[in-house]
Scaffold this motif. Structure first.
Motif, PDB file in Angstrom:
ATOM      1  N   ASP A 110       2.566  -1.787  34.136  1.00 28.43           N
ATOM      2  CA  ASP A 110       2.086  -1.810  35.515  1.00 28.43           C
ATOM      3  C   ASP A 110       1.789  -0.387  36.002  1.00 28.43           C
ATOM      4  N   LEU A 111       2.688   0.539  35.676  1.00 34.11           N
ATOM      5  CA  LEU A 111       2.513   1.937  36.096  1.00 34.11           C
ATOM      6  C   LEU A 111       1.260   2.542  35.465  1.00 34.11           C
ATOM      7  N   LEU A 112       1.092   2.352  34.144  1.00 30.66           N
ATOM      8  CA  LEU A 112      -0.067   2.932  33.458  1.00 30.66           C
ATOM      9  C   LEU A 112      -1.374   2.342  33.991  1.00 30.66           C
ATOM     10  N   LEU A 113      -1.368   1.031  34.249  1.00 30.45           N
ATOM     11  CA  LEU A 113      -2.580   0.394  34.779  1.00 30.45           C
ATOM     12  C   LEU A 113      -2.899   0.934  36.172  1.00 30.45           C
ATOM     13  N   ALA A 114      -1.847   1.146  36.982  1.00 31.88           N
ATOM     14  CA  ALA A 114      -2.060   1.668  38.336  1.00 31.88           C
ATOM     15  C   ALA A 114      -2.646   3.083  38.276  1.00 31.88           C
ATOM     16  N   ILE A 115      -2.116   3.912  37.354  1.00 31.43           N
ATOM     17  CA  ILE A 115      -2.633   5.285  37.215  1.00 31.43           C
ATOM     18  C   ILE A 115      -4.103   5.250  36.796  1.00 31.43           C
ATOM     19  N   LEU A 116      -4.378   4.424  35.768  1.00 31.95           N
ATOM     20  CA  LEU A 116      -5.753   4.322  35.260  1.00 31.95           C
ATOM     21  C   LEU A 116      -6.703   3.819  36.348  1.00 31.95           C
ATOM     22  N   HIS A 117      -6.249   2.811  37.085  1.00 27.83           N
ATOM     23  CA  HIS A 117      -7.057   2.222  38.154  1.00 27.83           C
ATOM     24  C   HIS A 117      -7.430   3.292  39.188  1.00 27.83           C
ATOM     25  N   HIS A 118      -6.448   4.088  39.574  1.00 27.34           N
ATOM     26  CA  HIS A 118      -6.727   5.121  40.576  1.00 27.34           C
ATOM     27  C   HIS A 118      -7.664   6.196  40.036  1.00 27.34           C
ATOM     28  N   ILE A 119      -7.445   6.616  38.770  1.00 27.80           N
ATOM     29  CA  ILE A 119      -8.341   7.636  38.194  1.00 27.80           C
ATOM     30  C   ILE A 119      -9.780   7.113  38.189  1.00 27.80           C
ATOM     31  N   LEU A 120      -9.939   5.855  37.781  1.00 31.92           N
ATOM     32  CA  LEU A 120     -11.287   5.274  37.694  1.00 31.92           C
ATOM     33  C   LEU A 120     -11.939   5.139  39.061  1.00 31.92           C
ATOM     34  N   VAL A 156      -3.524  -9.657  35.930  1.00 34.11           N
ATOM     35  CA  VAL A 156      -2.848 -10.492  34.937  1.00 34.11           C
ATOM     36  C   VAL A 156      -1.487  -9.907  34.524  1.00 34.11           C
ATOM     37  N   PHE A 157      -1.437  -8.583  34.278  1.00 33.14           N
ATOM     38  CA  PHE A 157      -0.212  -7.968  33.723  1.00 33.14           C
ATOM     39  C   PHE A 157       0.591  -7.193  34.764  1.00 33.14           C
ATOM     40  N   GLY A 158       0.102  -7.130  36.012  1.00 29.79           N
ATOM     41  CA  GLY A 158       0.811  -6.378  37.052  1.00 29.79           C
ATOM     42  C   GLY A 158       2.139  -7.040  37.420  1.00 29.79           C
ATOM     43  N   LEU A 159       2.977  -6.282  38.121  1.00 31.05           N
ATOM     44  CA  LEU A 159       4.335  -6.756  38.456  1.00 31.05           C
ATOM     45  C   LEU A 159       4.343  -8.031  39.292  1.00 31.05           C
ATOM     46  N   LYS A 160       3.320  -8.183  40.185  1.00 26.74           N
ATOM     47  CA  LYS A 160       3.376  -9.294  41.131  1.00 26.74           C
ATOM     48  C   LYS A 160       2.938 -10.632  40.541  1.00 26.74           C
ATOM     49  N   GLY A 161       2.204 -10.601  39.421  1.00 25.68           N
ATOM     50  CA  GLY A 161       1.725 -11.845  38.818  1.00 25.68           C
ATOM     51  C   GLY A 161       0.409 -12.303  39.467  1.00 25.68           C
ATOM     52  N   TRP A 162      -0.435 -12.975  38.688  1.00 27.58           N
ATOM     53  CA  TRP A 162      -1.782 -13.308  39.171  1.00 27.58           C
ATOM     54  C   TRP A 162      -1.771 -14.252  40.367  1.00 27.58           C
ATOM     55  N   GLU A 163      -0.729 -15.116  40.472  1.00 28.80           N
ATOM     56  CA  GLU A 163      -0.688 -16.088  41.579  1.00 28.80           C
ATOM     57  C   GLU A 163      -0.680 -15.378  42.933  1.00 28.80           C
ATOM     58  N   TYR A 164      -0.026 -14.199  42.958  1.00 24.85           N
ATOM     59  CA  TYR A 164       0.061 -13.416  44.190  1.00 24.85           C
ATOM     60  C   TYR A 164      -1.343 -13.088  44.713  1.00 24.85           C
ATOM     61  N   TYR A 165      -2.257 -12.734  43.787  1.00 23.24           N
ATOM     62  CA  TYR A 165      -3.585 -12.276  44.203  1.00 23.24           C
ATOM     63  C   TYR A 165      -4.536 -13.426  44.500  1.00 23.24           C
ATOM     64  N   VAL A 166      -4.560 -14.441  43.612  1.00 25.63           N
ATOM     65  CA  VAL A 166      -5.594 -15.481  43.785  1.00 25.63           C
ATOM     66  C   VAL A 166      -5.419 -16.259  45.093  1.00 25.63           C
ATOM     67  N   SER A 167      -4.219 -16.231  45.670  1.00 26.02           N
ATOM     68  CA  SER A 167      -4.029 -16.945  46.937  1.00 26.02           C
ATOM     69  C   SER A 167      -4.089 -16.001  48.141  1.00 26.02           C
ATOM     70  N   ASN A 168      -4.528 -14.772  47.906  1.00 18.20           N
ATOM     71  CA  ASN A 168      -4.583 -13.779  48.983  1.00 18.20           C
ATOM     72  C   ASN A 168      -6.038 -13.504  49.402  1.00 18.20           C
ATOM     73  N   HIS A 169      -6.331 -13.704  50.688  1.00 18.28           N
ATOM     74  CA  HIS A 169      -7.714 -13.526  51.160  1.00 18.28           C
ATOM     75  C   HIS A 169      -8.177 -12.074  51.081  1.00 18.28           C
ATOM     76  N   ALA A 170      -7.229 -11.146  51.277  1.00 18.94           N
ATOM     77  CA  ALA A 170      -7.616  -9.731  51.206  1.00 18.94           C
ATOM     78  C   ALA A 170      -8.087  -9.391  49.787  1.00 18.94           C
ATOM     79  N   PHE A 171      -7.452 -10.027  48.760  1.00 22.06           N
ATOM     80  CA  PHE A 171      -7.900  -9.802  47.376  1.00 22.06           C
ATOM     81  C   PHE A 171      -9.345 -10.263  47.223  1.00 22.06           C
ATOM     82  N   TRP A 172      -9.642 -11.466  47.738  1.00 18.78           N
ATOM     83  CA  TRP A 172     -11.017 -11.981  47.580  1.00 18.78           C
ATOM     84  C   TRP A 172     -12.004 -11.190  48.426  1.00 18.78           C
ATOM     85  N   GLY A 173     -11.530 -10.683  49.571  1.00 24.62           N
ATOM     86  CA  GLY A 173     -12.383  -9.795  50.379  1.00 24.62           C
ATOM     87  C   GLY A 173     -12.723  -8.548  49.589  1.00 24.62           C
TER      88      GLY A 173
END
Ligand code: HEM
Length: 147
Positions: free
Chosen positions: A5-15, A65-82
């Motif tokens: 999760d940490l490495l993905l977050a770092i990579l995400h921010h760099i990108l 998919v691999f983040g700490l919160k799990g995919w269910e957290y995002y797919v049901s969140n309107h801010a994610f889809w926004g």
């Protein structure tokens, strides 16, 4: 703490910071008198923009998919889809500038006409605006706002 999760977050921010930097560079380069080396540089930068945007999608999906919160957290969140909608809109808004930059490079003799520069700056302005919206949605979704 999860190292993936940490490495993905770092990579995400760099990108995404790289994408922001490229947008800023394009905003500076696309101005009256654009020609020669600046035009070639703009073409290379725009190509990198496409590649980095692809990497953002791959790393972003990995975070879902691999983040700490799990995919269910995002797919049901309107801010994610926004955020996804704003990201797609930025991608669509970038098509026209990319097509023009390719055409300008092919014609690479004279400076680009001012009217064309103004038109592409309008698209870039919209892109930068929706990019800002992505950041608003990103902060909201990370905090569970938007259910
Ligand atoms: C230019 C495009 C993008 C930008 C500017 C961006 C920006 C951000 C920012 C700033 C954060 C940190 C939010 C915070 O902790 O306050 C974040 C987190 C995240 N982003 Fe993105 N992002 C982009 C594209 C994507 C894409 C395409 C996806 C998924 C397909 C994605 C998935 C995520 C996930 C899963 C998180 C973790 C949120 C959490 O901590 O729960 N991002 N993004």
């Amino acid at each position: 703490m999860d190292i993936v999760d940490l490495l993905l977050a770092i990579l995400h921010h760099i990108l995404v910071f790289s994408l922001a930097g490229i947008l800023a560079a394009e905003w500076v380069l696309v101005r009256p008198g654009l020609s020669g080396q600046s035009l070639q540089l703009l073409g290379r930068i725009d190509g990198a923009y496409g590649g980095i945007a692809m990497a953002v999608i791959v790393v972003g999906i990995c975070r879902v998919v691999f983040g700490l919160k799990g995919w269910e957290y995002y797919v049901s969140n309107h801010a994610f889809w926004g955020k996804m909608a704003a990201f797609v809109i930025v991608g669509l808004l970038s098509i026209r500038p990319t097509m023009r930059i390719l055409a300008w490079r092919r014609a690479d003799d004279a400076a680009v006409p001012d009217a064309e520069i103004a038109a592409v700056r309008t698209w870039l302005r919209a892109e930068i605006g929706f990019f800002g919206l992505i950041l608003v949605f990103a902060a909201m979704m990370a905090r569970g706002i938007g259910y």
